[in-house]
Design a protein around this motif. Structure first.
Motif, PDB file in Angstrom:
ATOM      1  N   ASN A 117      22.465  23.238   6.031  1.00 46.33           N
ATOM      2  CA  ASN A 117      23.093  24.498   6.427  1.00 46.33           C
ATOM      3  C   ASN A 117      23.133  25.509   5.286  1.00 46.33           C
ATOM      4  OD1 ASN A 117      23.564  23.577   9.028  1.00 46.33           O
ATOM      5  ND2 ASN A 117      25.562  22.734   8.518  1.00 46.33           N
ATOM      6  N   GLY A 118      23.412  25.037   4.080  1.00 50.81           N
ATOM      7  CA  GLY A 118      23.475  25.945   2.934  1.00 50.81           C
ATOM      8  C   GLY A 118      22.133  26.605   2.667  1.00 50.81           C
ATOM      9  N   LEU A 119      21.081  25.803   2.678  1.00 47.38           N
ATOM     10  CA  LEU A 119      19.726  26.324   2.487  1.00 47.38           C
ATOM     11  C   LEU A 119      19.400  27.341   3.578  1.00 47.38           C
ATOM     12  CD1 LEU A 119      16.799  26.350   1.416  1.00 47.38           C
ATOM     13  CD2 LEU A 119      16.390  24.275   2.739  1.00 47.38           C
ATOM     14  N   LYS A 120      19.725  26.999   4.811  1.00 49.42           N
ATOM     15  CA  LYS A 120      19.437  27.871   5.948  1.00 49.42           C
ATOM     16  C   LYS A 120      20.159  29.216   5.792  1.00 49.42           C
ATOM     17  CE  LYS A 120      19.616  25.682   9.836  1.00 49.42           C
ATOM     18  NZ  LYS A 120      20.130  25.046  11.079  1.00 49.42           N
ATOM     19  N   GLU A 121      21.440  29.159   5.426  1.00 55.12           N
ATOM     20  CA  GLU A 121      22.231  30.392   5.290  1.00 55.12           C
ATOM     21  C   GLU A 121      21.742  31.251   4.134  1.00 55.12           C
ATOM     22  OE1 GLU A 121      26.847  31.752   4.377  1.00 55.12           O
ATOM     23  OE2 GLU A 121      26.470  29.770   5.226  1.00 55.12           O
ATOM     24  N   MET A 122      21.445  30.591   3.002  1.00 53.37           N
ATOM     25  CA  MET A 122      21.010  31.344   1.821  1.00 53.37           C
ATOM     26  C   MET A 122      19.687  32.057   2.076  1.00 53.37           C
ATOM     27  SD  MET A 122      20.815  29.982  -2.128  1.00 53.37           S
ATOM     28  CE  MET A 122      22.581  29.706  -2.276  1.00 53.37           C
ATOM     29  N   LYS A 123      18.740  31.358   2.706  1.00 54.76           N
ATOM     30  CA  LYS A 123      17.431  31.965   2.966  1.00 54.76           C
ATOM     31  C   LYS A 123      17.502  32.998   4.083  1.00 54.76           C
ATOM     32  CE  LYS A 123      13.988  31.397   1.322  1.00 54.76           C
ATOM     33  NZ  LYS A 123      13.313  31.987   0.151  1.00 54.76           N
ATOM     34  N   ALA A 124      18.449  32.826   5.017  1.00 54.16           N
ATOM     35  CA  ALA A 124      18.615  33.827   6.070  1.00 54.16           C
ATOM     36  C   ALA A 124      19.132  35.134   5.478  1.00 54.16           C
ATOM     37  CB  ALA A 124      19.577  33.311   7.143  1.00 54.16           C
ATOM     38  N   ARG A 125      20.027  35.014   4.503  1.00 53.26           N
ATOM     39  CA  ARG A 125      20.616  36.208   3.895  1.00 53.26           C
ATOM     40  C   ARG A 125      19.712  36.817   2.831  1.00 53.26           C
ATOM     41  NH1 ARG A 125      26.944  35.994   2.546  1.00 53.26           N
ATOM     42  NH2 ARG A 125      26.819  34.970   4.571  1.00 53.26           N
ATOM     43  N   TYR A 126      18.970  35.938   2.113  1.00 53.16           N
ATOM     44  CA  TYR A 126      18.088  36.423   1.045  1.00 53.16           C
ATOM     45  C   TYR A 126      16.680  35.833   1.237  1.00 53.16           C
ATOM     46  CZ  TYR A 126      22.660  37.392  -1.048  1.00 53.16           C
ATOM     47  OH  TYR A 126      23.944  37.831  -1.274  1.00 53.16           O
ATOM     48  N   PRO A 127      15.952  36.292   2.252  1.00 59.84           N
ATOM     49  CA  PRO A 127      14.655  35.672   2.582  1.00 59.84           C
ATOM     50  C   PRO A 127      13.599  35.779   1.488  1.00 59.84           C
ATOM     51  CG  PRO A 127      15.020  37.684   3.861  1.00 59.84           C
ATOM     52  CD  PRO A 127      16.316  37.371   3.193  1.00 59.84           C
ATOM     53  N   ALA A 128      13.675  36.813   0.664  1.00 55.75           N
ATOM     54  CA  ALA A 128      12.659  37.003  -0.381  1.00 55.75           C
ATOM     55  C   ALA A 128      13.014  36.286  -1.687  1.00 55.75           C
ATOM     56  CB  ALA A 128      12.463  38.494  -0.656  1.00 55.75           C
ATOM     57  N   LEU A 129      14.197  35.692  -1.752  1.00 56.81           N
ATOM     58  CA  LEU A 129      14.652  35.040  -2.977  1.00 56.81           C
ATOM     59  C   LEU A 129      13.917  33.713  -3.207  1.00 56.81           C
ATOM     60  CD1 LEU A 129      16.853  35.029  -5.269  1.00 56.81           C
ATOM     61  CD2 LEU A 129      18.241  33.658  -3.707  1.00 56.81           C
ATOM     62  N   PRO A 130      13.220  33.553  -4.334  1.00 59.70           N
ATOM     63  CA  PRO A 130      12.555  32.274  -4.612  1.00 59.70           C
ATOM     64  C   PRO A 130      13.597  31.166  -4.784  1.00 59.70           C
ATOM     65  CG  PRO A 130      11.651  34.020  -5.987  1.00 59.70           C
ATOM     66  CD  PRO A 130      12.898  34.564  -5.355  1.00 59.70           C
ATOM     67  N   LEU A 131      13.495  30.135  -3.965  1.00 56.43           N
ATOM     68  CA  LEU A 131      14.477  29.045  -3.983  1.00 56.43           C
ATOM     69  C   LEU A 131      13.758  27.706  -3.999  1.00 56.43           C
ATOM     70  CD1 LEU A 131      17.708  28.716  -1.864  1.00 56.43           C
ATOM     71  CD2 LEU A 131      16.107  26.818  -1.999  1.00 56.43           C
ATOM     72  N   VAL A 132      14.086  26.885  -4.978  1.00 53.53           N
ATOM     73  CA  VAL A 132      13.496  25.549  -5.086  1.00 53.53           C
ATOM     74  C   VAL A 132      14.627  24.524  -4.989  1.00 53.53           C
ATOM     75  CG1 VAL A 132      12.248  23.934  -6.568  1.00 53.53           C
ATOM     76  CG2 VAL A 132      11.553  26.340  -6.468  1.00 53.53           C
ATOM     77  N   VAL A 133      14.479  23.585  -4.069  1.00 56.02           N
ATOM     78  CA  VAL A 133      15.474  22.529  -3.914  1.00 56.02           C
ATOM     79  C   VAL A 133      15.257  21.478  -4.994  1.00 56.02           C
ATOM     80  CG1 VAL A 133      16.358  20.695  -2.412  1.00 56.02           C
ATOM     81  CG2 VAL A 133      15.680  22.902  -1.424  1.00 56.02           C
ATOM     82  N   VAL A 134      16.333  21.123  -5.701  1.00 58.62           N
ATOM     83  CA  VAL A 134      16.300  20.030  -6.676  1.00 58.62           C
ATOM     84  C   VAL A 134      17.313  19.006  -6.185  1.00 58.62           C
ATOM     85  CG1 VAL A 134      16.557  19.368  -9.092  1.00 58.62           C
ATOM     86  CG2 VAL A 134      15.768  21.672  -8.514  1.00 58.62           C
ATOM     87  N   SER A 135      16.822  17.864  -5.701  1.00 62.37           N
ATOM     88  CA  SER A 135      17.727  16.969  -4.978  1.00 62.37           C
ATOM     89  C   SER A 135      17.285  15.518  -5.054  1.00 62.37           C
ATOM     90  CB  SER A 135      17.797  17.411  -3.507  1.00 62.37           C
ATOM     91  OG  SER A 135      18.632  16.556  -2.759  1.00 62.37           O
ATOM     92  N   THR A 136      18.230  14.627  -4.725  1.00 54.77           N
ATOM     93  CA  THR A 136      17.895  13.204  -4.587  1.00 54.77           C
ATOM     94  C   THR A 136      17.372  12.910  -3.187  1.00 54.77           C
ATOM     95  OG1 THR A 136      20.199  12.786  -3.974  1.00 54.77           O
ATOM     96  CG2 THR A 136      19.596  12.423  -6.273  1.00 54.77           C
ATOM     97  N   VAL A 137      17.540  13.855  -2.254  1.00 57.90           N
ATOM     98  CA  VAL A 137      17.039  13.664  -0.884  1.00 57.90           C
ATOM     99  C   VAL A 137      15.553  13.978  -0.906  1.00 57.90           C
ATOM    100  CG1 VAL A 137      17.226  14.384   1.534  1.00 57.90           C
ATOM    101  CG2 VAL A 137      19.253  14.346   0.084  1.00 57.90           C
ATOM    102  N   ASP A 138      14.737  12.958  -1.162  1.00 60.75           N
ATOM    103  CA  ASP A 138      13.313  13.219  -1.368  1.00 60.75           C
ATOM    104  C   ASP A 138      12.414  12.540  -0.343  1.00 60.75           C
ATOM    105  OD1 ASP A 138      13.722  10.671  -2.228  1.00 60.75           O
ATOM    106  OD2 ASP A 138      12.866  10.922  -4.222  1.00 60.75           O
ATOM    107  N   HIS A 139      12.917  12.343   0.873  1.00 60.89           N
ATOM    108  CA  HIS A 139      12.065  11.836   1.943  1.00 60.89           C
ATOM    109  C   HIS A 139      11.101  12.939   2.379  1.00 60.89           C
ATOM    110  CE1 HIS A 139      14.805   8.470   2.167  1.00 60.89           C
ATOM    111  NE2 HIS A 139      15.812   9.301   2.326  1.00 60.89           N
TER     112      HIS A 139
END
Length: 201
Positions: free
Chosen positions: A66-88
């Protein structure tokens, strides 16, 4: 030229590690840190020239993607890279579909992360996973919705009501899911789906 990067990460030790890596790779970097989702959104609202967000999806103030979805919805042009342990692989695909510009597994080596950061700042989409869990290739949106409701422990009749389909169709979906995951019952299917990243709690 100064590059402004937002690190959104609730674990102080890993946040420190990312900051040191960024400072090593980009001497002119200006780093802003946020330990939870509301703080990250407030930072973005007050800083218009952030060049990159390094984002851990498992931070306080949001759940699942949800956080990723909201952030990209509000700032679609913002370069965002996920750094996470969820790596499936399945989860990474979902993140990219929601607008993430890349993925770096937290289990990656220092050299790998350094190289990835350089490539990312040059505009490349970088995907570095720590696992190779392909799992079942693709699930339809309805199958994923059925899975999520199964994970809540809902019976077929309630799932049918929620999805506005017949109980017979729900039975077919559940049967298909059991076959896809190679499971004998609903509980096993939900566990397998979580392991493969189809369900993110």
């Amino acid at each position: 030229m100064t590059v402004k990067v937002l690190i959104t990460e609730d674990h102080e030790l890993y946040r420190d590690g990312l900051r040191l890596l960024l400072q090593e790779v980009f001497p002119e970097v200006q780093i802003i840190e946020a330990g939870d989702f509301p703080a990250a959104m407030a930072t973005l609202a007050s800083h218009q020239n952030i060049a990159l967000v390094l984002f851990d999806i498992h931070i306080p103030g949001t759940s699942g993607l949800n956080g990723l979805k909201e952030m990209k919805a509000r700032y679609p042009a913002l370069p965002l890279v996920v750094v996470s342990t969820v790596d499936h692989q399945v989860s990474i695909q979902q993140m990219l579909q929601l607008g993430a510009d890349g993925f770096i597994a937290k289990t990656s080596s220092k050299a790998t992360i350094v190289k990835a950061l350089k490539n990312i700042m040059e505009g490349e989409v970088v995907i570095i996973g720590g696992q190779d869990n392909a799992g079942p290739a693709v699930l339809s949106p309805r199958q994923i919705a059925t899975l999520e409701l199964l994970a809540l422990g809902l019976p077929n009749k309630e799932i049918a009501t929620q999805l506005n389909i017949s109980p017979t169709t729900v039975r077919e979906y559940v049967s298909d899911l059991l076959k896809l995951f190679g499971c004998d019952n609903r509980t096993q299917a939900v566990l397998k789906a979580r392991q493969l990243g189809f369900i993110l709690d």
